[in-house]
Design a protein around this motif. Structure first.
Motif, PDB file in Angstrom:
ATOM      1  N   THR A  62      -3.892   0.024   0.157  1.00 17.47           N
ATOM      2  CA  THR A  62      -3.137   0.649   1.232  1.00 17.47           C
ATOM      3  C   THR A  62      -1.850   1.230   0.657  1.00 17.47           C
ATOM      4  O   THR A  62      -1.048   0.513   0.059  1.00 17.47           O
ATOM      5  CB  THR A  62      -2.804  -0.374   2.326  1.00 17.47           C
ATOM      6  N   SER A 183      -2.884   7.839   8.048  1.00 18.45           N
ATOM      7  CA  SER A 183      -2.213   7.322   9.246  1.00 18.45           C
ATOM      8  C   SER A 183      -1.022   8.145   9.697  1.00 18.45           C
ATOM      9  O   SER A 183      -0.374   7.797  10.687  1.00 18.45           O
ATOM     10  CB  SER A 183      -1.754   5.869   8.993  1.00 18.45           C
ATOM     11  N   GLU A 198       2.176   2.188   6.727  1.00 15.19           N
ATOM     12  CA  GLU A 198       0.916   2.521   6.071  1.00 15.19           C
ATOM     13  C   GLU A 198       0.655   4.014   6.201  1.00 15.19           C
ATOM     14  O   GLU A 198       0.615   4.555   7.302  1.00 15.19           O
ATOM     15  CB  GLU A 198      -0.224   1.729   6.707  1.00 15.19           C
ATOM     16  N   THR A 201      -5.244   4.793   3.063  1.00 12.15           N
ATOM     17  CA  THR A 201      -6.060   3.759   2.436  1.00 12.15           C
ATOM     18  C   THR A 201      -6.989   4.455   1.452  1.00 12.15           C
ATOM     19  O   THR A 201      -7.725   5.369   1.822  1.00 12.15           O
ATOM     20  CB  THR A 201      -6.885   2.977   3.462  1.00 12.15           C
TER      21      THR A 201
END
Length: 391
Positions: A62, A183, A198, A201
């Motif tokens: 992440t 995100s 975050e 990923t």
């Protein structure tokens, strides 16, 4: 005369009843009992347990940010292939550059002060050595010089911190891989005051996946590292994927009073069919034997009785596990040592040789129709409907 007439009437009734009974009973069938046998032969046997799990990458990272700011640039999207060190996003650097300039100006100021205090200390040291100034004045000059040196060191650390924060505004990929999720969008503000936001990923290698399976507490004792595994996914119902147990985790998870343990299973994915998040229906082979000497398991459950053997003689032996063989006009028990079983076949360790024929059941035949039964049933038990019905 009346008495004699009554006697003949009774005799007639009895005779008529006998004739009716004979007609209804029909001809009595002749039944013959034979034995069903199978040979002791090599076979492959296996035991397995089932579970469900989730497909996921072996390594995923992440990516976040340690500084707050506005996302000014995004260079990657979903499924983008990235390399380690590649720039994938940038934050607005205006405030960070201003903070760096401020710390540099402060460093120049305290450096000038240090230069003055150093020169001043050198003068006082010369005068002190000649006895022209007191020790108190000398120590005061030395303390001022030391404090100025500490201020310079602190200012340098502030500059390094500001430079590091400015570097954090450029987000790079920590590994080679594929972007699984994103995100944030350009223009969005991220705040790193309490937790690291975050951003992405990234999965390292989608050709090397794994399954995290939840195994019930009743089955976990049979699961060992290295055991063979097959699994299917709903996306490809006709495909069977192979793997092996890589790790049996000790942490238990309780859901609705059901205790499960996580088992990590390798899942090679060279054709990239397996996608992160797919549900896997897992079969773990906890025991496997290839080409071992076996008998049908029902042979171990067969027990002859006087009703089934007819005129044959039963020769029994002591032993916990035994199979029965035909020896001329005798039915002889052979004590055997058994290994694992899969319910259908049972491994034989000793007690009988390959090729021997063991009894697994009996078959009952009659003049009208043959009836095959298993070893647990008696040939003299009631047969199927219509078996004794007169045709």
């Amino acid at each position: 005369m009346k008495k004699i007439s009554k006697v003949w009437i009774v005799v007639g009734i009895v005779a008529a009843a006998a004739i009716v009974a004979w007609l209804l009973s029909g001809k009595k069938k002749k039944e013959e009992v034979t034995f069903v046998t199978e040979k002791v032969a090599p076979a492959n046997i296996q035991n397995s347990i089932t579970a469900t799990g989730t497909i996921e990458p072996v390594t995923s990272v992440t990516v976040g940010t340690q500084v707050s700011g506005i996302v000014s640039k995004l260079y990657v999207d979903y499924n983008s292939v990235v390399k380690k060190g590649q720039v994938i996003a940038e934050l607005d650097k205006t405030n960070l550059i201003s903070e760096l300039n401020t710390t540099k100006a402060n460093l120049n100021s305290v450096q000038s002060s240090l230069d003055y205090q150093k020169a001043n200390f050198n003068r006082y040291q010369t005068l002190y050595n000649k006895g022209l100034v007191s020790a108190d004045e000398y120590e005061s000059a030395r303390l001022s010089y030391q404090q100025a040196a500490q201020q310079v060191a602190q200012a340098k650390e502030s500059v390094r911190k500001a430079q590091t924060n400015l570097g954090y505004a450029t987000i790079t990929s920590p590994i080679d891989g594929v972007v699984l999720s994103k995100s944030v969008e350009e223009g969005q503000t991220v705040a790193a005051s309490f937790s690291t936001p975050e951003l992405f990923t990234i999965a390292q290698d989608l050709t090397n996946m794994r399954v995290i399976a939840d195994v019930d507490e009743a089955d976990i004792g049979d699961v060992k590292v290295g055991e063979r595994v097959t699994f299917t996914v709903d996306a490809y119902p006709d495909d069977v994927f192979n793997g092996s147990v890589k790790q049996v985790r000790q942490e238990a998870t309780t859901t609705n009073n059901v205790v499960t343990y996580e088992v990590v299973i390798s899942a090679p994915n060279g054709d990239l069919k397996l996608k992160p998040g797919l549900t896997a229906n897992v079969t773990i082979f906890t025991q496997e034997r290839q080409g071992v000497l076996c008998v049908p398991s029902k042979a171990l459950r067969f027990t002859p009785t006087k009703e089934t053997v007819g005129m044959r003689k039963i020769v029994d032996t002591n032993g916990k596990n035994k199979v029965w063989v035909l020896d001329g006009n005798n039915i002889v028990a052979r004590s055997v040592n058994i290994g694992m079983t899969d319910g259908t076949h049972t491994e034989i360790l000793s007690g009988i040789t390959q090729g021997a024929e063991v009894i697994t059941g009996v078959s009952v035949s009659s003049d009208e129709e043959p009836v095959e039964t298993t070893q647990e049933s008696s040939p003299f038990a009631p047969g199927p409907p219509g078996r004794n019905k007169k045709k």
